[in-house]
Design an enzyme around this catalytic site. Structure first.
Site, mmCIF file in Angstrom:
data_model
loop_
_atom_site.group_PDB
_atom_site.id
_atom_site.type_symbol
_atom_site.label_atom_id
_atom_site.label_comp_id
_atom_site.label_asym_id
_atom_site.label_seq_id
_atom_site.Cartn_x
_atom_site.Cartn_y
_atom_site.Cartn_z
ATOM 1 N N LYS A 1 -9.776 -1.995 1.990
ATOM 2 C CA LYS A 1 -9.225 -0.997 2.775
ATOM 3 C C LYS A 1 -9.932 0.284 2.141
ATOM 4 C CE LYS A 1 -6.553 -3.366 4.817
ATOM 5 N NZ LYS A 1 -6.707 -3.720 5.826
ATOM 6 N N CYS B 1 0.677 -7.571 12.097
ATOM 7 C CA CYS B 1 0.875 -7.967 13.403
ATOM 8 C C CYS B 1 -0.005 -9.066 14.532
ATOM 9 C CB CYS B 1 0.539 -6.940 14.275
ATOM 10 S SG CYS B 1 1.372 -5.550 14.690
ATOM 11 N N THR C 1 -3.763 -12.598 11.569
ATOM 12 C CA THR C 1 -4.247 -13.552 10.689
ATOM 13 C C THR C 1 -4.025 -14.809 11.967
ATOM 14 O OG1 THR C 1 -4.113 -12.745 8.504
ATOM 15 C CG2 THR C 1 -4.345 -14.964 8.605
ATOM 16 N N ASN C 2 -2.614 -15.195 12.431
ATOM 17 C CA ASN C 2 -2.293 -16.060 13.336
ATOM 18 C C ASN C 2 -3.359 -16.001 14.614
ATOM 19 O OD1 ASN C 2 -0.456 -16.357 11.440
ATOM 20 N ND2 ASN C 2 1.041 -15.306 13.107
ATOM 21 N N SER D 1 -1.709 -4.167 10.931
ATOM 22 C CA SER D 1 -0.733 -4.854 9.596
ATOM 23 C C SER D 1 0.114 -5.602 10.049
ATOM 24 C CB SER D 1 -0.574 -4.383 8.329
ATOM 25 O OG SER D 1 -1.566 -2.977 8.382
ATOM 26 N N ARG E 1 1.958 -12.187 -0.360
ATOM 27 C CA ARG E 1 0.880 -12.786 -0.069
ATOM 28 C C ARG E 1 0.338 -13.982 -0.452
ATOM 29 N NH1 ARG E 1 -1.660 -8.970 3.673
ATOM 30 N NH2 ARG E 1 -0.308 -6.686 3.715
ATOM 31 N N ARG F 1 3.236 -4.014 18.371
ATOM 32 C CA ARG F 1 4.102 -4.518 18.780
ATOM 33 C C ARG F 1 5.050 -3.179 19.849
ATOM 34 N NH1 ARG F 1 6.469 -8.721 15.204
ATOM 35 N NH2 ARG F 1 4.541 -8.626 13.835
ATOM 36 N N TYR G 1 -1.741 -3.864 -7.064
ATOM 37 C CA TYR G 1 -1.389 -4.435 -5.726
ATOM 38 C C TYR G 1 -2.204 -4.368 -4.343
ATOM 39 C CZ TYR G 1 1.574 -7.193 -2.662
ATOM 40 O OH TYR G 1 2.203 -8.040 -2.032
ATOM 41 N N GLY G 2 -2.746 -5.530 -3.735
ATOM 42 C CA GLY G 2 -3.614 -5.503 -2.970
ATOM 43 C C GLY G 2 -4.204 -4.531 -2.423
ATOM 44 N N GLY G 3 -4.170 -3.533 -1.164
ATOM 45 C CA GLY G 3 -4.849 -2.814 -0.528
ATOM 46 C C GLY G 3 -5.089 -1.304 -1.630
ATOM 47 N N HIS H 1 -10.222 -1.833 11.548
ATOM 48 C CA HIS H 1 -9.364 -2.764 11.029
ATOM 49 C C HIS H 1 -9.230 -3.880 12.642
ATOM 50 C CE1 HIS H 1 -5.268 -3.342 9.541
ATOM 51 N NE2 HIS H 1 -5.620 -3.645 9.085
ATOM 52 N N ARG I 1 0.481 -1.677 0.082
ATOM 53 C CA ARG I 1 -0.095 -0.087 -0.134
ATOM 54 C C ARG I 1 0.736 1.097 0.436
ATOM 55 N NH1 ARG I 1 -1.487 1.121 4.210
ATOM 56 N NH2 ARG I 1 -1.515 -1.282 5.567
ATOM 57 N N ASP J 1 -9.497 -9.382 9.106
ATOM 58 C CA ASP J 1 -8.696 -7.843 8.835
ATOM 59 C C ASP J 1 -9.641 -6.653 9.485
ATOM 60 O OD1 ASP J 1 -6.599 -6.903 8.034
ATOM 61 O OD2 ASP J 1 -7.831 -6.467 5.555
HETATM 62 C C1 OXD Z 1 -3.224 -4.394 5.282
HETATM 63 C C2 OXD Z 1 -3.575 -5.868 4.953
HETATM 64 O O1 OXD Z 1 -1.836 -3.724 4.568
HETATM 65 O O2 OXD Z 1 -4.477 -6.273 5.767
HETATM 66 O O3 OXD Z 1 -3.292 -4.483 6.278
HETATM 67 O O4 OXD Z 1 -3.595 -5.801 3.839
HETATM 68 MN MN MN Z 2 -4.928 -5.068 6.745
#
Ligand code: OXD
Ligand code: MN
Length: 606
Positions: free
Chosen positions: A219, A263, A266-267, A261, A378, A409, A210-212, A239, A69, A286
């Site tokens: 997002k 941190c 997902t785990n 993000s 990803r 963190r 890319y992604g977001g 979020h 992002r 997410d």
């Molecule tokens: C982020 C994501 O960057 O979920 O937060 O991709």
């Molecule tokens: Mn995210």
């Protein structure tokens, strides 16, 4: 009710602007998805992975300049700059449209324009929203199919919902007659724009695939635009992961968690408990949309239908359920490829291979100084492939929220867990959240701590002060007793030697268990200057090679460090301007008073 000719007219208008060779309406079927992927393979934009090892899966490699992002190119174009606030980039909407229109002019030449009808949220939920994304990227179309409810059914639903959020996306790489395409078309950084027009519920994204930046449902719609809608309609777009936790007696609760993000959302959402008899299942990893029902309680849905997870560090050891989710039918981006056409990244199980193709599609051997996979590599996969998917994941009525975790963190200061004293105190905890900067964002500040209220800093579509006020207002609509408690957790505290003090991952279930039991009023806690902390022995560490003294240290409130923390929060609030709600300064003052009182008491004892 929406008139389809309005939708058609918008699609036509955008096509006239962008001049694609073809317009293609996605129907969302499996056949269509397969065809789109085959086309991308033919165009040499994707490689199919070994069907025996990773069936139905493909790898994509982005341009090295388009890997995450781009927060410095993300804009909130509200009419009044004060509505965007100090944490967003602002541009005048008319000016931004002028600049972007000149970029969009002819930007889809030589390409197909995909029309993607998608739904964020379960069909039939009062909160669900429809988006229509126009894009010239087949990669984006395939990802949207995995990440959202996409296709014909959504167009039908448009009749009921009556409106949609339009999103225009172009990679910004038009092809002249006969020009050969590149593997990952995108535009240079200064031409990238991720633009939100909150007064029109409109998204325009240019220059990144890319992604977001490019999957506009995530997002852009589900957070930035949704936060504005949520403020106006009295709900919340956050979020946050959503997990279901069940105790050995079969009683379940739903817990939300806001973490920045990369941190571990997902785990945590897919955690395998290390305490016997407990079970965790996933509702989302997410984003959560929350609303208050007439019973005064908060309920949540996951607006997404897939995971766009950070692959690096994911292994059977760190997240076996994610590893099982991505066994097949998965899109990988910027991972490394083994000689037998499977995926690899730093932190995956097993030995480091002697040879790989790295994310830049170059030969890689362990001697090479660079990482083989990009740190922000990803996987994209449908949520339905998650082996611990909770049955409730797409129920339109949502799930009852019992507790909200916030965290990031923090190597020092913040204990393993502390519980809020009230809703407003919980909002204060969320407002002071901080984390080390991670690889999910392009930044030269990796490693430093930045404050990130509710992990929403890059995702609030309006003024951060008004956003925090909205949190307080939501609480004021109900009664303390009915609202979920907020818990600040910190899995990342380090000892003086720089080692993590808490083993994390599945062991986080031990903290979840305490929270579960706090909700039921059966777990004990000590009142401290910063909130409620588990009493000695309240955290179940049976089976953990950890001494009680080490746990005591993890749960310690270091008053000197906290006095510094309060100063730093006050300084941070100042940077956010005068819209920070008075109630949060009150919480800060009260915290400071409690800390000072404690220190005085301590001195008296000495
Ligand atoms: C982020 C994501 O960057 O979920 O937060 O991709
Ligand atoms: Mn995210």
């Amino acid at each position: 009710m929406i008139r389809y000719d309005q939708l058609n007219a918008w699609v036509q208008e955008m096509a006239v602007l962008c001049e694609p060779d073809e317009i293609y309406w996605c129907d969302g079927t499996e056949e269509e998805y397969q065809k789109m992927l085959e086309e991308l393979v033919m165009q040499k934009k994707a490689i199919p992975l070994n069907p025996l090892k990773r069936p139905g899966s493909y790898a994509f490699f982005s341009d090295p300049s388009d890997v995450a992002r781009v927060e410095n190119r993300t804009f909130i174009a509200s009419k009044d700059p004060n509505d965007a606030g100090p944490t967003n980039n602002w541009m005048d909407p008319d000016e931004l449209k002028k600049v972007m229109k000149s970029l969009y002019k002819g930007s889809m030449k030589g390409r197909k324009m995909y029309v993607i009808p998608y739904m964020m949220g379960p069909f039939g939920s009062p909160l669900s929203k429809i988006g229509i994304q126009l894009t010239d990227s087949g990669y984006v179309a395939c990802n949207m199919r995995l990440m959202t409810h996409m296709g014909r059914d959504v167009l039908k639903e448009l009749e009921t919902i009556g409106s949609f959020v339009p999103g225009l996306h172009s990679v910004g790489y038009p092809l002249k007659d006969g020009q050969i395409d590149v593997m990952w078309p995108s535009a240079p950084i200064e031409k990238k724009f991720i633009a939100h027009f909150p007064e029109e519920n409109l998204i325009w994204s240019y220059g990144s695939g890319y992604g977001g930046n490019a999957l506009l449902g995530k997002k852009c719609l589900a957070l930035r635009i949704a936060t504005v809608l949520a403020r106006d309609e009295m709900w919340m777009a956050e979020h946050m992961l959503i997990l279901k936790i069940t105790n050995p007696e079969g009683k379940s609760k739903f817990i939300l968690g806001a973490f920045p993000s990369a941190c571990g959302k997902t785990n945590l959402a897919m955690l395998v408990p290390t305490i016997p008899g407990w079970k965790v299942e996933t509702v989302g990893d997410d984003i959560a949309w929350l609303w208050m029902k007439d019973d005064g309680r908060l309920y949540a849905i996951n607006p997404e239908a897939g995971f766009f997870g950070v692959a690096r560090g994911t292994s059977f050891e760190s997240n076996s359920n994610a590893m099982m989710s991505i066994r097949k039918n998965t899109i990988f981006t910027n991972v490394a490829i083994t000689d037998d056409q499977d995926v690899w990244w730093e932190g995956i199980d097993g030995p480091i291979p002697n040879h790989l193709m790295d994310w830049k599609c170059e030969d890689w051997t362990p001697e090479k100084k660079t990482t083989a996979a990009h740190p922000n590599c990803r996987f994209t996969v449908s949520i339905k492939q998650c082996p611990v998917l909770a049955d409730e994941w797409d129920q339109p009525e949502g799930v009852l929220v019992s507790a909200i975790l916030v965290g990031g963190r923090r190597p020092t200061t913040i204990p393993l867990v502390h519980e809020s004293l009230s809703w407003n105190h919980g909002v204060f905890m969320g407002s002071m959240m901080g984390s080390e900067i991670t690889a999910a964002t392009i930044s030269d500040q990796i490693g430093k701590v930045r404050r990130d209220p509710f992990a929403m800093l890059p995702f609030i579509g309006y003024h951060v002060g008004d956003y925090l006020k909205h949190w307080l207002d939501m609480g004021a609509r109900s009664n303390e007793a009915l609202l979920p408690k907020i818990y600040y957790v910190n899995w990342f505290r380090k000892d003086d030697g720089g080692h993590y003090m808490w083993p994390g991952f599945g062991h986080n279930s031990r903290v979840l268990k305490w929270i579960f039991e706090r909700c039921d009023g059966t777990a004990t806690a000590d009142l401290t200057s910063i909130g409620y902390i588990p009493t000695k022995d309240a955290i179940d560490i049976r089976g953990l090679p950890m001494q009680h003294e080490a746990l005591d240290k993890l749960l310690e409130v270091d008053h000197d460090l906290w006095v510094e923390e309060v100063k730093s929060i006050r300084a941070y609030y100042k940077t956010l301007g005068d819209k920070i709600p008075r109630e949060l300064y009150d919480e800060l003052d009260k915290c400071e008073l409690r800390l000072n009182y404690h220190k005085e008491q301590e001195q008296e004892v000495k």
